[in-house]
Design a protein around this motif. Sequence first.
Motif, PDB file in Angstrom:
ATOM      1  N   VAL A   1     -19.202  14.666 112.620  1.00 39.13           N
ATOM      2  CA  VAL A   1     -17.871  14.415 112.077  1.00 39.13           C
ATOM      3  C   VAL A   1     -17.531  15.572 111.158  1.00 39.13           C
ATOM      4  CG1 VAL A   1     -18.748  12.910 110.223  1.00 39.13           C
ATOM      5  CG2 VAL A   1     -16.373  12.744 110.915  1.00 39.13           C
ATOM      6  N   CYS A   2     -16.348  16.157 111.354  1.00 44.15           N
ATOM      7  CA  CYS A   2     -15.936  17.324 110.568  1.00 44.15           C
ATOM      8  C   CYS A   2     -14.789  17.001 109.613  1.00 44.15           C
ATOM      9  CB  CYS A   2     -15.547  18.474 111.491  1.00 44.15           C
ATOM     10  SG  CYS A   2     -16.935  19.073 112.492  1.00 44.15           S
ATOM     11  N   GLN A   3     -14.069  15.950 109.879  1.00 43.17           N
ATOM     12  CA  GLN A   3     -13.060  15.475 108.939  1.00 43.17           C
ATOM     13  C   GLN A   3     -13.788  14.616 107.903  1.00 43.17           C
ATOM     14  OE1 GLN A   3      -9.823  16.471 109.328  1.00 43.17           O
ATOM     15  NE2 GLN A   3     -10.600  17.650 111.054  1.00 43.17           N
ATOM     16  N   LYS A   4     -13.059  14.092 106.953  1.00 42.02           N
ATOM     17  CA  LYS A   4     -13.683  13.177 105.992  1.00 42.02           C
ATOM     18  C   LYS A   4     -14.170  11.951 106.768  1.00 42.02           C
ATOM     19  CE  LYS A   4     -13.040  10.573 101.820  1.00 42.02           C
ATOM     20  NZ  LYS A   4     -12.167  10.141 100.737  1.00 42.02           N
ATOM     21  N   PRO A   5     -15.462  11.609 106.644  1.00 41.70           N
ATOM     22  CA  PRO A   5     -15.965  10.444 107.388  1.00 41.70           C
ATOM     23  C   PRO A   5     -15.252   9.169 106.952  1.00 41.70           C
ATOM     24  CG  PRO A   5     -17.777  11.678 106.398  1.00 41.70           C
ATOM     25  CD  PRO A   5     -16.501  12.245 105.853  1.00 41.70           C
ATOM     26  N   ILE A   6     -14.840   8.404 107.944  1.00 43.19           N
ATOM     27  CA  ILE A   6     -14.274   7.086 107.663  1.00 43.19           C
ATOM     28  C   ILE A   6     -15.395   6.083 107.887  1.00 43.19           C
ATOM     29  CG2 ILE A   6     -12.577   5.351 108.337  1.00 43.19           C
ATOM     30  CD1 ILE A   6     -10.777   7.695 109.268  1.00 43.19           C
ATOM     31  N   LEU A   7     -15.836   5.488 106.792  1.00 46.46           N
ATOM     32  CA  LEU A   7     -16.915   4.511 106.854  1.00 46.46           C
ATOM     33  C   LEU A   7     -16.365   3.149 106.469  1.00 46.46           C
ATOM     34  CD1 LEU A   7     -19.671   6.621 105.083  1.00 46.46           C
ATOM     35  CD2 LEU A   7     -19.519   6.121 107.520  1.00 46.46           C
ATOM     36  N   THR A   8     -16.665   2.174 107.283  1.00 50.11           N
ATOM     37  CA  THR A   8     -16.270   0.809 106.999  1.00 50.11           C
ATOM     38  C   THR A   8     -17.512   0.041 106.597  1.00 50.11           C
ATOM     39  OG1 THR A   8     -14.535   0.955 108.681  1.00 50.11           O
ATOM     40  CG2 THR A   8     -15.159  -1.244 107.948  1.00 50.11           C
ATOM     41  N   ALA A   9     -17.437  -0.626 105.466  1.00 52.16           N
ATOM     42  CA  ALA A   9     -18.560  -1.453 105.029  1.00 52.16           C
ATOM     43  C   ALA A   9     -18.516  -2.761 105.821  1.00 52.16           C
ATOM     44  CB  ALA A   9     -18.475  -1.726 103.534  1.00 52.16           C
ATOM     45  N   ARG A  10     -19.550  -2.992 106.595  1.00 53.39           N
ATOM     46  CA  ARG A  10     -19.644  -4.230 107.382  1.00 53.39           C
ATOM     47  C   ARG A  10     -20.871  -4.986 106.915  1.00 53.39           C
ATOM     48  NH1 ARG A  10     -15.359  -4.805 111.344  1.00 53.39           N
ATOM     49  NH2 ARG A  10     -14.531  -2.716 111.461  1.00 53.39           N
ATOM     50  N   TYR A  11     -20.619  -6.028 106.147  1.00 55.29           N
ATOM     51  CA  TYR A  11     -21.699  -6.886 105.681  1.00 55.29           C
ATOM     52  C   TYR A  11     -22.797  -6.071 105.002  1.00 55.29           C
ATOM     53  CZ  TYR A  11     -19.093  -9.764 108.916  1.00 55.29           C
ATOM     54  OH  TYR A  11     -18.079 -10.405 109.574  1.00 55.29           O
ATOM     55  N   GLY A  12     -22.372  -5.087 104.181  1.00 56.95           N
ATOM     56  CA  GLY A  12     -23.317  -4.295 103.411  1.00 56.95           C
ATOM     57  C   GLY A  12     -23.855  -3.054 104.093  1.00 56.95           C
ATOM     58  N   LEU A  13     -23.408  -2.743 105.314  1.00 58.45           N
ATOM     59  CA  LEU A  13     -23.857  -1.545 106.026  1.00 58.45           C
ATOM     60  C   LEU A  13     -22.659  -0.651 106.313  1.00 58.45           C
ATOM     61  CD1 LEU A  13     -26.290  -3.211 108.588  1.00 58.45           C
ATOM     62  CD2 LEU A  13     -26.919  -1.898 106.570  1.00 58.45           C
ATOM     63  N   ASP A  14     -22.860   0.677 106.234  1.00 61.64           N
ATOM     64  CA  ASP A  14     -21.798   1.638 106.530  1.00 61.64           C
ATOM     65  C   ASP A  14     -21.722   1.901 108.023  1.00 61.64           C
ATOM     66  OD1 ASP A  14     -20.954   2.013 103.923  1.00 61.64           O
ATOM     67  OD2 ASP A  14     -22.313   3.694 103.562  1.00 61.64           O
ATOM     68  N   VAL A  15     -20.520   1.789 108.568  1.00 64.41           N
ATOM     69  CA  VAL A  15     -20.278   2.014 109.988  1.00 64.41           C
ATOM     70  C   VAL A  15     -19.274   3.151 110.115  1.00 64.41           C
ATOM     71  CG1 VAL A  15     -19.471   0.984 112.135  1.00 64.41           C
ATOM     72  CG2 VAL A  15     -20.677  -0.430 110.469  1.00 64.41           C
ATOM     73  N   LEU A  16     -19.624   4.169 110.909  1.00 63.92           N
ATOM     74  CA  LEU A  16     -18.738   5.313 111.118  1.00 63.92           C
ATOM     75  C   LEU A  16     -17.651   4.953 112.119  1.00 63.92           C
ATOM     76  CD1 LEU A  16     -18.229   8.361 110.533  1.00 63.92           C
ATOM     77  CD2 LEU A  16     -19.679   8.846 112.520  1.00 63.92           C
ATOM     78  N   GLU A  17     -16.410   5.258 111.741  1.00 64.93           N
ATOM     79  CA  GLU A  17     -15.265   4.929 112.587  1.00 64.93           C
ATOM     80  C   GLU A  17     -14.667   6.159 113.275  1.00 64.93           C
ATOM     81  OE1 GLU A  17     -14.248   1.818 113.056  1.00 64.93           O
ATOM     82  OE2 GLU A  17     -15.305   0.769 111.455  1.00 64.93           O
ATOM     83  N   ASN A  18     -14.983   7.377 112.788  1.00 68.66           N
ATOM     84  CA  ASN A  18     -14.287   8.562 113.308  1.00 68.66           C
ATOM     85  C   ASN A  18     -15.219   9.707 113.728  1.00 68.66           C
ATOM     86  OD1 ASN A  18     -14.965   9.113 110.571  1.00 68.66           O
ATOM     87  ND2 ASN A  18     -13.294  10.577 110.402  1.00 68.66           N
ATOM     88  N   PRO A  19     -16.191   9.434 114.596  1.00 68.72           N
ATOM     89  CA  PRO A  19     -16.997  10.561 115.086  1.00 68.72           C
ATOM     90  C   PRO A  19     -16.126  11.494 115.915  1.00 68.72           C
ATOM     91  CG  PRO A  19     -17.383   8.638 116.443  1.00 68.72           C
ATOM     92  CD  PRO A  19     -16.507   8.189 115.299  1.00 68.72           C
ATOM     93  N   GLU A  20     -16.503  12.784 115.913  1.00 67.52           N
ATOM     94  CA  GLU A  20     -15.744  13.759 116.703  1.00 67.52           C
ATOM     95  C   GLU A  20     -16.532  14.246 117.911  1.00 67.52           C
ATOM     96  OE1 GLU A  20     -13.844  16.745 114.149  1.00 67.52           O
ATOM     97  OE2 GLU A  20     -14.006  15.267 112.541  1.00 67.52           O
ATOM     98  N   ILE A  21     -17.841  14.347 117.747  1.00 71.20           N
ATOM     99  CA  ILE A  21     -18.716  14.724 118.852  1.00 71.20           C
ATOM    100  C   ILE A  21     -19.849  13.713 118.908  1.00 71.20           C
ATOM    101  CG2 ILE A  21     -20.286  16.485 119.776  1.00 71.20           C
ATOM    102  CD1 ILE A  21     -18.603  18.595 118.292  1.00 71.20           C
ATOM    103  N   ILE A  22     -20.092  13.198 120.100  1.00 66.72           N
ATOM    104  CA  ILE A  22     -21.183  12.241 120.322  1.00 66.72           C
ATOM    105  C   ILE A  22     -22.156  12.884 121.293  1.00 66.72           C
ATOM    106  CG2 ILE A  22     -21.810  10.010 121.321  1.00 66.72           C
ATOM    107  CD1 ILE A  22     -20.317   9.594 118.760  1.00 66.72           C
ATOM    108  N   VAL A  23     -23.454  12.798 120.968  1.00 68.30           N
ATOM    109  CA  VAL A  23     -24.496  13.315 121.843  1.00 68.30           C
ATOM    110  C   VAL A  23     -25.423  12.167 122.220  1.00 68.30           C
ATOM    111  CG1 VAL A  23     -26.423  14.932 122.085  1.00 68.30           C
ATOM    112  CG2 VAL A  23     -24.414  15.585 120.728  1.00 68.30           C
ATOM    113  N   GLU A  24     -25.632  12.002 123.509  1.00 66.24           N
ATOM    114  CA  GLU A  24     -26.598  11.020 124.011  1.00 66.24           C
ATOM    115  C   GLU A  24     -27.641  11.770 124.833  1.00 66.24           C
ATOM    116  OE1 GLU A  24     -26.822   8.043 123.053  1.00 66.24           O
ATOM    117  OE2 GLU A  24     -24.826   7.250 122.615  1.00 66.24           O
ATOM    118  N   ILE A  25     -28.903  11.481 124.583  1.00 66.81           N
ATOM    119  CA  ILE A  25     -30.003  12.066 125.337  1.00 66.81           C
ATOM    120  C   ILE A  25     -30.400  11.051 126.393  1.00 66.81           C
ATOM    121  CG2 ILE A  25     -32.351  12.983 125.210  1.00 66.81           C
ATOM    122  CD1 ILE A  25     -31.597  13.603 122.172  1.00 66.81           C
TER     123      ILE A  25
END
Length: 194
Positions: free
Chosen positions: A88-112
């Motif tokens: 993520v290159c912009q300001k990360p948008i994190l949503t608190a879900r039941y006490g855990l941070d969840v990223l809402e705005n990834p820009e590049i996703i890598v799956e192996i």
Amino acid sequence: MIPAPIVTRVSEEEYFALLKESTEKLEYHDGEIVAMAGAQLPHNLIASNLIASLWNCLKDGDCLVLNSDQLVHLADCYKYVFPDLAIVCQKPILTARYGLDVLENPEIIVEILSDSTELFDRTEKFDCYKQISSVKEYVLVASKKKKVEVFRRTESNEWLLHDYRPQDEVVAIGTCTLLMEDIYRKVGFEIPTR
């Protein structure tokens, strides 16, 4: 006749309560909890190599390279997943879900890719990542041979594939140019038997 397995659907709240207490990674797929299996050595080496190379490329800018511990929300698909890497290159948008941070705005996703996840990563998961407007690239990295596929979103919201093979010396991910050799450093491939 073998009876069909009983699948108990859970709420997001129940999922996050289980995730907070779990010693393993759990994903949420529209009411179902999926335990993430441990990865093989080639997968782990490739992930480490990618993190090191991408971090080195992006360290002086605003981008963050996040490992597979970062939970990402796929809102349109009612999923919470742990991609192998997220940038993520912009300001990360994190949503608190039941006490855990969840990223809402990834820009590049890598799956192996692995035998057990490849079909899901190529189809349903990719379809869900496409629904996140911030995602500009989706990268699939083979773990059994030197092959990297980079899908890039165009301005007209189409996805173009650049297919990197063993003979390609460099791989472009975002603004970074990585050496194929560095991505697969110390990864031994078994010689196929006939």
